[in-house]
Write an enzyme that holds these catalytic residues in place. Structure first.
Site, PDB file in Angstrom:
ATOM      1  N   GLY A  68       0.754  -1.247   0.000  1.00  0.00           N
ATOM      2  CA  GLY A  68       0.000   0.000   0.000  1.00  0.00           C
ATOM      3  C   GLY A  68       0.781   1.293   0.000  1.00  0.00           C
ATOM      4  O   GLY A  68       0.180   2.365  -0.143  1.00  0.00           O
ATOM      5  N   GLU A  81       3.974  -6.651   1.582  1.00  0.00           N
ATOM      6  CA  GLU A  81       3.431  -7.019   0.259  1.00  0.00           C
ATOM      7  C   GLU A  81       3.346  -5.815  -0.672  1.00  0.00           C
ATOM      8  O   GLU A  81       2.272  -5.471  -1.156  1.00  0.00           O
ATOM      9  CB  GLU A  81       2.021  -7.603   0.429  1.00  0.00           C
ATOM     10  CG  GLU A  81       1.928  -8.810   1.338  1.00  0.00           C
ATOM     11  CD  GLU A  81       0.479  -9.173   1.682  1.00  0.00           C
ATOM     12  OE1 GLU A  81      -0.433  -8.336   1.483  1.00  0.00           O
ATOM     13  OE2 GLU A  81       0.259 -10.286   2.144  1.00  0.00           O
ATOM     14  N   PRO A  82       4.464  -5.146  -0.941  1.00  0.00           N
ATOM     15  CA  PRO A  82       4.382  -3.980  -1.832  1.00  0.00           C
ATOM     16  C   PRO A  82       4.186  -4.401  -3.286  1.00  0.00           C
ATOM     17  O   PRO A  82       4.764  -5.391  -3.736  1.00  0.00           O
ATOM     18  CB  PRO A  82       5.740  -3.300  -1.645  1.00  0.00           C
ATOM     19  CG  PRO A  82       6.667  -4.404  -1.244  1.00  0.00           C
ATOM     20  CD  PRO A  82       5.839  -5.415  -0.504  1.00  0.00           C
ATOM     21  N   GLY A  83       3.354  -3.673  -3.995  1.00  0.00           N
ATOM     22  CA  GLY A  83       3.176  -3.907  -5.427  1.00  0.00           C
ATOM     23  C   GLY A  83       3.513  -2.634  -6.176  1.00  0.00           C
ATOM     24  O   GLY A  83       4.572  -2.486  -6.776  1.00  0.00           O
ATOM     25  N   ARG A  84       2.604  -1.668  -6.055  1.00  0.00           N
ATOM     26  CA  ARG A  84       2.727  -0.399  -6.762  1.00  0.00           C
ATOM     27  C   ARG A  84       4.094   0.264  -6.550  1.00  0.00           C
ATOM     28  O   ARG A  84       4.706   0.783  -7.477  1.00  0.00           O
ATOM     29  CB  ARG A  84       1.634   0.544  -6.249  1.00  0.00           C
ATOM     30  CG  ARG A  84       1.497   1.837  -7.013  1.00  0.00           C
ATOM     31  CD  ARG A  84       0.540   2.786  -6.278  1.00  0.00           C
ATOM     32  NE  ARG A  84      -0.718   2.170  -5.925  1.00  0.00           N
ATOM     33  CZ  ARG A  84      -1.809   2.149  -6.718  1.00  0.00           C
ATOM     34  NH1 ARG A  84      -1.775   2.738  -7.887  1.00  0.00           N
ATOM     35  NH2 ARG A  84      -2.912   1.542  -6.333  1.00  0.00           N
ATOM     36  N   ARG A  99      -6.699   2.927 -15.351  1.00  0.00           N
ATOM     37  CA  ARG A  99      -6.725   3.696 -14.097  1.00  0.00           C
ATOM     38  C   ARG A  99      -7.383   5.078 -14.220  1.00  0.00           C
ATOM     39  O   ARG A  99      -8.176   5.444 -13.357  1.00  0.00           O
ATOM     40  CB  ARG A  99      -5.320   3.817 -13.506  1.00  0.00           C
ATOM     41  CG  ARG A  99      -4.701   2.466 -13.134  1.00  0.00           C
ATOM     42  CD  ARG A  99      -3.381   2.601 -12.397  1.00  0.00           C
ATOM     43  NE  ARG A  99      -3.552   3.209 -11.090  1.00  0.00           N
ATOM     44  CZ  ARG A  99      -3.289   4.463 -10.799  1.00  0.00           C
ATOM     45  NH1 ARG A  99      -2.788   5.270 -11.710  1.00  0.00           N
ATOM     46  NH2 ARG A  99      -3.513   4.917  -9.592  1.00  0.00           N
ATOM     47  N   CYS A 155     -14.856   4.051 -28.031  1.00  0.00           N
ATOM     48  CA  CYS A 155     -16.130   4.756 -28.104  1.00  0.00           C
ATOM     49  C   CYS A 155     -16.772   4.912 -26.735  1.00  0.00           C
ATOM     50  O   CYS A 155     -17.827   4.326 -26.447  1.00  0.00           O
ATOM     51  CB  CYS A 155     -17.063   3.998 -29.044  1.00  0.00           C
ATOM     52  SG  CYS A 155     -16.304   3.788 -30.640  1.00  0.00           S
ATOM     53  N   GLU A 156     -16.128   5.646 -25.861  1.00  0.00           N
ATOM     54  CA  GLU A 156     -16.651   5.958 -24.527  1.00  0.00           C
ATOM     55  C   GLU A 156     -16.075   7.323 -24.170  1.00  0.00           C
ATOM     56  O   GLU A 156     -14.872   7.531 -24.339  1.00  0.00           O
ATOM     57  CB  GLU A 156     -16.111   4.984 -23.460  1.00  0.00           C
ATOM     58  CG  GLU A 156     -16.385   3.530 -23.710  1.00  0.00           C
ATOM     59  CD  GLU A 156     -17.408   2.955 -22.761  1.00  0.00           C
ATOM     60  OE1 GLU A 156     -17.885   3.677 -21.870  1.00  0.00           O
ATOM     61  OE2 GLU A 156     -17.742   1.779 -22.952  1.00  0.00           O
ATOM     62  N   TYR A 210      -0.702  -1.918 -12.073  1.00  0.00           N
ATOM     63  CA  TYR A 210      -2.133  -1.848 -12.375  1.00  0.00           C
ATOM     64  C   TYR A 210      -2.350  -1.241 -13.769  1.00  0.00           C
ATOM     65  O   TYR A 210      -3.315  -0.512 -14.001  1.00  0.00           O
ATOM     66  CB  TYR A 210      -2.889  -1.078 -11.276  1.00  0.00           C
ATOM     67  CG  TYR A 210      -2.600  -1.650  -9.908  1.00  0.00           C
ATOM     68  CD1 TYR A 210      -3.108  -2.886  -9.539  1.00  0.00           C
ATOM     69  CD2 TYR A 210      -1.762  -0.997  -9.000  1.00  0.00           C
ATOM     70  CE1 TYR A 210      -2.807  -3.449  -8.310  1.00  0.00           C
ATOM     71  CE2 TYR A 210      -1.457  -1.551  -7.763  1.00  0.00           C
ATOM     72  CZ  TYR A 210      -1.981  -2.777  -7.426  1.00  0.00           C
ATOM     73  OH  TYR A 210      -1.678  -3.334  -6.211  1.00  0.00           O
TER      74      TYR A 210
HETATM   75  C1  LIG Z   1      -3.331  -5.046  -3.666  1.00  0.00           C
HETATM   76  C2  LIG Z   1      -2.724  -5.692  -2.485  1.00  0.00           C
HETATM   77  C3  LIG Z   1      -1.387  -5.440  -2.155  1.00  0.00           C
HETATM   78  C4  LIG Z   1      -0.516  -4.480  -2.928  1.00  0.00           C
HETATM   79  O1  LIG Z   1      -0.891  -3.152  -2.786  1.00  0.00           O
HETATM   80  P1  LIG Z   1       0.043  -2.008  -3.390  1.00  0.00           P
HETATM   81  O2  LIG Z   1      -0.695  -0.765  -3.136  1.00  0.00           O
HETATM   82  O3  LIG Z   1       0.229  -2.287  -4.835  1.00  0.00           O
HETATM   83  O4  LIG Z   1       1.334  -2.050  -2.640  1.00  0.00           O
HETATM   84  C5  LIG Z   1      -0.847  -6.107  -1.078  1.00  0.00           C
HETATM   85  N1  LIG Z   1      -1.584  -6.985  -0.331  1.00  0.00           N
HETATM   86  C6  LIG Z   1      -2.888  -7.239  -0.627  1.00  0.00           C
HETATM   87  C7  LIG Z   1      -3.623  -8.196   0.209  1.00  0.00           C
HETATM   88  C8  LIG Z   1      -3.488  -6.603  -1.698  1.00  0.00           C
HETATM   89  O5  LIG Z   1      -4.771  -6.858  -1.983  1.00  0.00           O
END
Ligand SMILES: *Cc1c(COP(=O)(O)O)cnc(C)c1O
Length: 421
Positions: free
Chosen positions: A239, A275-278, A314, A346-347, A375
């Site tokens: 997050g 759990e970093p993604g973004r 997004r 077409c939106e 994303y």
């Molecule tokens: C989406 C998600 C993440 C990643 O969130 P980011 O904002 O991309 O870091 C981590 N854990 C869980 C359970 C999620 O659903």
């Protein structure tokens, strides 16, 4: 910091001019920088180097096998939210004992897949899920390692569609019920409780909600230990936000985030998972697109590009902002004018940005949407029968297509016309 900079008047990914990728692969196309991915992963690892930890990349942010392989080879774990993502992580060479399985709706088939293939832990989000998992594991003669996702009821102060830690959200078990649910988990034959899990939302640009949530987590761990549970692992979720605008004050750094974790739960002696993604992949990617037409409207000019909402959802879904920059570097003092940057779908929702200040551009010119690595491709669709946008990975002065653009023929061949028609 990323590795998309102008060199010799052309925007490059590391040392590869984006003009070269456009010429060889075509547009629209996602371009990722391996150096940026490595750098961002390293920052999280460094932020937690004071303790035992595992950085689990959130696969849903970008699930290309090449990206997962790169991360896995650095030692990353993976946070998956479906059987498909689990299969991707394994196909990228990540062992099961580095994979955590999150998500509110795991099916029995998905849980079986993970139990058979190997899993570090399930992040369980409800009591029915807990019972289903126990029953399945028991029938297979194994026990499932479990952390229970707790909803701490804090306001993540982020976009409502990506806030997950308020009591009204569908995620996790209310913290007030946690002790009861842990007691129930401990009584189930197929479950082995190993930890506590939280994930309060995405694109958080303030550390305060994390501090509040993790402080609640620390209190809960003490209570659970007093109840006799051996809590050895804490999953802090993902997050941490990224800067989507270059001109804006930057969100907190991973090192500052790591300090909040240390301040709040550092004395509990638990192994820490994040759990970093973004934050790892967002600024490691751009979406490269070509101008199709410059259209003069009434009181406004439209830049019609060959990327659309189906390629980068997004802006249409969350009103999200991506900086849009020309690939040819404007000379200092070049005049700019406002454009509405739109795609061909077409939106009316297929509008990336209104009033963007850009230099004069012509058909065929290239522009890039920055911060599109997370994303982006994963949310792409083939709406309007636009072939799924391809992906390219750059390293130093070379690149590879890591997902090819399908042909229209391939798309059509996926449909079947019944014989009786
Ligand atoms: C989406 C998600 C993440 C990643 O969130 P980011 O904002 O991309 O870091 C981590 N854990 C869980 C359970 C999620 O659903």
């Amino acid at each position: 910091m990323d590795h998309f900079n102008y060199q010799g008047g052309v925007l490059c990914a590391e040392d590869v001019p984006l003009t070269r990728i456009a010429a060889e692969v075509g547009t629209p196309v996602y371009v990722y920088s391996a150096a940026t991915l490595r750098r961002h992963f390293g920052l999280f690892r460094q932020a937690l180097d004071w303790t035992d930890h595992l950085v689990c990349f959130a696969v849903k942010a970008n699930s290309n096998l090449a990206v997962l392989k790169l991360m896995g080879d650095l030692g990353a774990g993976m946070d998956v939210v479906s059987g498909g993502e689990y299969a991707r992580a394994r196909a990228a060479g990540v062992p099961g004992d580095r994979i955590v399985f999150s998500g509110v709706g795991k099916t029995v088939a998905e849980m079986r897949q993970a139990l058979e293939g190997g899993i570090r832990q399930f992040n369980v989000e409800s009591e029915p899920e807990l019972h289903a998992l126990s029953q399945l594991a028991d029938s297979m003669g194994v026990t499932a390692p479990v952390a229970i996702r707790i909803n701490p009821d804090v306001d993540a102060k982020t976009h409502e569609k990506i806030a997950t830690g308020k009591s009204e959200n569908k995620f996790g078990i209310p913290i007030a019920r946690a002790r009861q649910v842990y007691a129930e988990a401990a009584s189930l034959p197929g479950i082995s409780v190993v930890g506590v899990d939280m994930h309060i939302g995405s694109q958080l640009t303030d550390l305060e909600p994390f501090r509040q949530a993790y402080t609640k987590m620390a209190g809960l761990v003490r209570a659970l230990r007093a109840d006799g549970h051996a809590i050895t692992r804490l999953d802090m979720g993902g997050g941490l936000g990224i800067p989507y605008r270059r001109d804006n004050s930057a969100p907190p750094l991973p090192i500052e985030y790591g300090q909040v974790i240390r301040d709040t739960v550092g004395d509990l002696g638990c192994e820490i998972e994040i759990e970093p993604g973004r934050n790892i992949v967002g600024n490691a990617g751009i979406l490269l697109t070509s101008v199709i037409y410059v259209k003069e409207g009434e009181g406004r000019n439209f830049l019609i590009v060959d990327a659309a909402m189906n390629d980068l959802l997004r802006p249409a879904m969350y009103g999200a902002h991506h900086d849009i920059v020309p690939v040819r570097e404007p000379l200092p003092g070049t005049e700019v004018q406002p454009f509405d940057v739109v795609g061909p779908v077409c939106e009316t929702g297929d509008t990336f940005q209104k009033g963007t200040q850009l230099p004069a551009l012509a058909a065929g010119d290239l522009v890039a949407f920055r911060s599109a690595g997370a994303y982006g491709a994963v949310m792409a669709s083939e709406y309007n029968t636009r072939p799924l946008v391809p992906e390219v990975l750059v390293q130093d002065d070379h690149f590879a297509v890591i997902r090819a653009r399908p042909t229209v023929e391939e798309i059509l061949n996926r449909d079947t016309i019944p014989e009786w028609l």
